[in-house]
Design an enzyme around this catalytic site. Sequence first.
Site, PDB file in Angstrom:
ATOM      1  N   ASP A   7      22.378 -58.210  10.737  1.00 40.37           N
ATOM      2  CA  ASP A   7      22.763 -58.452  12.120  1.00 40.37           C
ATOM      3  C   ASP A   7      23.117 -59.935  12.203  1.00 40.37           C
ATOM      4  O   ASP A   7      22.605 -60.746  11.427  1.00 40.37           O
ATOM      5  CB  ASP A   7      21.580 -58.117  13.039  1.00 40.37           C
ATOM      6  CG  ASP A   7      21.834 -58.487  14.482  1.00 40.37           C
ATOM      7  OD1 ASP A   7      22.898 -58.112  15.014  1.00 40.37           O
ATOM      8  OD2 ASP A   7      20.971 -59.163  15.074  1.00 40.37           O
ATOM      9  N   ARG A   8      23.982 -60.289  13.142  1.00 44.58           N
ATOM     10  CA  ARG A   8      24.370 -61.701  13.237  1.00 44.58           C
ATOM     11  C   ARG A   8      23.445 -62.493  14.152  1.00 44.58           C
ATOM     12  O   ARG A   8      22.668 -63.322  13.696  1.00 44.58           O
ATOM     13  CB  ARG A   8      25.826 -61.833  13.715  1.00 44.58           C
ATOM     14  CG  ARG A   8      26.375 -63.232  13.455  1.00 44.58           C
ATOM     15  CD  ARG A   8      27.630 -63.517  14.221  1.00 44.58           C
ATOM     16  NE  ARG A   8      27.262 -63.971  15.566  1.00 44.58           N
ATOM     17  CZ  ARG A   8      28.136 -64.366  16.468  1.00 44.58           C
ATOM     18  NH1 ARG A   8      29.421 -64.349  16.217  1.00 44.58           N
ATOM     19  NH2 ARG A   8      27.728 -64.770  17.653  1.00 44.58           N
ATOM     20  N   ASP A   9      23.526 -62.260  15.450  1.00 45.59           N
ATOM     21  CA  ASP A   9      22.798 -63.084  16.417  1.00 45.59           C
ATOM     22  C   ASP A   9      21.290 -62.880  16.289  1.00 45.59           C
ATOM     23  O   ASP A   9      20.786 -61.776  16.386  1.00 45.59           O
ATOM     24  CB  ASP A   9      23.253 -62.762  17.838  1.00 45.59           C
ATOM     25  CG  ASP A   9      24.712 -63.130  18.070  1.00 45.59           C
ATOM     26  OD1 ASP A   9      25.163 -64.133  17.499  1.00 45.59           O
ATOM     27  OD2 ASP A   9      25.396 -62.394  18.806  1.00 45.59           O
ATOM     28  N   SER A  51      27.684 -56.918  14.233  1.00 43.08           N
ATOM     29  CA  SER A  51      27.307 -57.618  15.451  1.00 43.08           C
ATOM     30  C   SER A  51      27.866 -56.944  16.691  1.00 43.08           C
ATOM     31  O   SER A  51      29.069 -56.692  16.782  1.00 43.08           O
ATOM     32  CB  SER A  51      27.828 -59.060  15.382  1.00 43.08           C
ATOM     33  OG  SER A  51      27.380 -59.812  16.477  1.00 43.08           O
ATOM     34  N   ASN A  52      26.987 -56.650  17.646  1.00 42.11           N
ATOM     35  CA  ASN A  52      27.427 -56.247  18.980  1.00 42.11           C
ATOM     36  C   ASN A  52      27.920 -57.507  19.681  1.00 42.11           C
ATOM     37  O   ASN A  52      27.188 -58.500  19.731  1.00 42.11           O
ATOM     38  CB  ASN A  52      26.275 -55.649  19.790  1.00 42.11           C
ATOM     39  CG  ASN A  52      25.852 -54.285  19.307  1.00 42.11           C
ATOM     40  OD1 ASN A  52      26.557 -53.622  18.554  1.00 42.11           O
ATOM     41  ND2 ASN A  52      24.686 -53.841  19.757  1.00 42.11           N
ATOM     42  N   CYS A 101      30.483 -47.359  18.122  1.00 43.10           N
ATOM     43  CA  CYS A 101      30.139 -48.411  17.166  1.00 43.10           C
ATOM     44  C   CYS A 101      28.992 -49.315  17.596  1.00 43.10           C
ATOM     45  O   CYS A 101      28.399 -49.985  16.760  1.00 43.10           O
ATOM     46  CB  CYS A 101      31.374 -49.251  16.833  1.00 43.10           C
ATOM     47  SG  CYS A 101      32.217 -50.006  18.227  1.00 43.10           S
TER      48      CYS A 101
END
Length: 165
Positions: A7-9, A51-52, A101
């Site tokens: 995940d990014r954030d 990432s959302n 997604c």
Amino acid sequence: MKLAIFDRDGVIDDNSTSYYVYRREDFKFNPGVMEALAYLTRHGYHIAIVSNQSGIAKGIYTLGDIDTLHEWMKTELSKNGAAVHKIYVCPHHPDYGRCLCRKPQPLMLEKAMAELGAKAEDTFFVGDSGTDVKAGEAAGVWTIKVEPNGDLYRQLKEHGIIHQT
């Protein structure tokens, strides 16, 4: 082929002061990210990030803004020996309709495995939220929940991914 998905954030970058991180000047790598991703690169892992990014649907920033940030992020990681092979973004928000997604749906993880040629049993996913855990479990991969904005190298070592001091 071994695949590590992040995940990014909250995992790759520090999102403790801003929920929407889309500009280079607001982006700060979390502790241990460079070292952890470089370690995985040296040990033959392909790396993907998911990432959302609901700020796109809300009109706060554009997909182009995110693409620009991600190219810079990949370059910075590369300078430190970490190769990111692919980044997947969900630009949707549930208030503006349903999508397939957005995590906790597993589609971004499944796309990463399909496009990079990895099997679920050769893949792990690292996230910092319950939504991430649900996405990883739905994709059938080993899922590791880490402390938001924590030291990624230390946490991967504690989970047995990194085997050196």
